[in-house]
Design an enzyme around this catalytic site. Structure first.
Site, short mmCIF file in Angstrom:
data_model
loop_
_atom_site.label_atom_id
_atom_site.label_comp_id
_atom_site.label_asym_id
_atom_site.label_seq_id
_atom_site.Cartn_x
_atom_site.Cartn_y
_atom_site.Cartn_z
N GLU A 191 -5.92 1.14 -5.93
CA GLU A 191 -4.71 0.34 -6.07
C GLU A 191 -4.93 -1.08 -5.60
O GLU A 191 -5.84 -1.37 -4.84
CB GLU A 191 -3.54 0.98 -5.30
CG GLU A 191 -3.82 1.25 -3.83
CD GLU A 191 -3.32 0.19 -2.87
OE1 GLU A 191 -2.74 -0.81 -3.32
OE2 GLU A 191 -3.51 0.35 -1.67
N SER B 61 -4.02 -6.96 -1.34
CA SER B 61 -4.98 -6.10 -0.67
C SER B 61 -5.37 -5.02 -1.66
O SER B 61 -4.60 -4.71 -2.57
CB SER B 61 -4.32 -5.48 0.56
OG SER B 61 -5.21 -4.65 1.26
N HIS C 96 0.80 -1.23 0.00
CA HIS C 96 0.00 0.00 0.00
C HIS C 96 0.84 1.28 0.00
O HIS C 96 0.32 2.36 0.31
CB HIS C 96 -0.98 0.06 1.19
CG HIS C 96 -2.03 -0.99 1.15
ND1 HIS C 96 -3.00 -1.04 0.18
CD2 HIS C 96 -2.27 -2.04 1.98
CE1 HIS C 96 -3.80 -2.06 0.42
NE2 HIS C 96 -3.37 -2.69 1.50
#
Length: 184
Positions: A135, A109, A61
């Site tokens: 994303e 994720s 992330h």
């Protein structure tokens, strides 16, 4: 606008070229954030042809750590199916590839903002019905307990490659023997 990450993922394959495929989100699963992403939640992002190619492939992330590109994003009855390619000329992508190859990393994720959601008053679980996908990330600890690599194509070691070559040679010899006419 709330930014949340969600992590259901099952990777199907990672080839020697860094190409992978799998599900970055699986519908109907309660994640560690007490969220469920519902069928159709990705519809708006995927319908915007100008935006979908801009969904980034990141490491953990971190917006400063892009590690590749997503080549396919599509929603089906199971979840958000993705295909991507690690850019192995990048150091972090090489590291990610090595961790995937070793089985140390086994999840993805998603990072998104919520457009529409409701909370079930009986369970307290939030049901996300529409989101904007920003994303997809390779992660160490996905929020969804089912976010794991389902199968993995890894690079063979030199010893494994040699064994395969030996077996291939042996099988070819057996086939040649079977097809050789017997003479008496």
């Amino acid at each position: 606008m709330e930014f949340r990450s969600y992590a259901p993922f099952a990777m199907k394959a990672l080839g020697e070229s860094g190409i992978f495929s799998g599900y970055a989100s699986v519908f109907g699963i309660v994640d560690a954030h007490q969220d469920i992403i519902e069928v159709g939640a990705f519809k708006e992002t995927l319908a915007d042809n100008n935006h979908s190619p801009r969904v980034k492939l990141l490491w953990q992330h971190l917006p400063e750590e892009p590690i590749g590109v997503l080549t396919t994003l599509r929603e089906d009855g199971h979840g958000l199916y993705v295909e991507g390619k690690l850019l192995l000329s990048l150091q972090r992508a090489k590291e990610a590839y090595a961790l995937l190859n070793a089985g140390s990393i086994d999840g993805l994720s998603i990072g998104f903002s919520i457009n529409e959601a409701f909370i079930n008053p009986q369970t307290g679980i939030r049901h996300i019905t529409s989101l904007w996908l920003w994303e997809v990330s390779l992660v160490t600890f996905p929020a969804n307990p089912e976010a794991a690599i389902s199968s993995f194509k890894r690079q063979l070691t030199l010893q494994e490659s040699a064994h395969i070559q030996d077996l291939t040679t042996m099988i070819e010899g057996l086939i040649a023997t079977i097809h050789t006419p017997l003479s008496f």
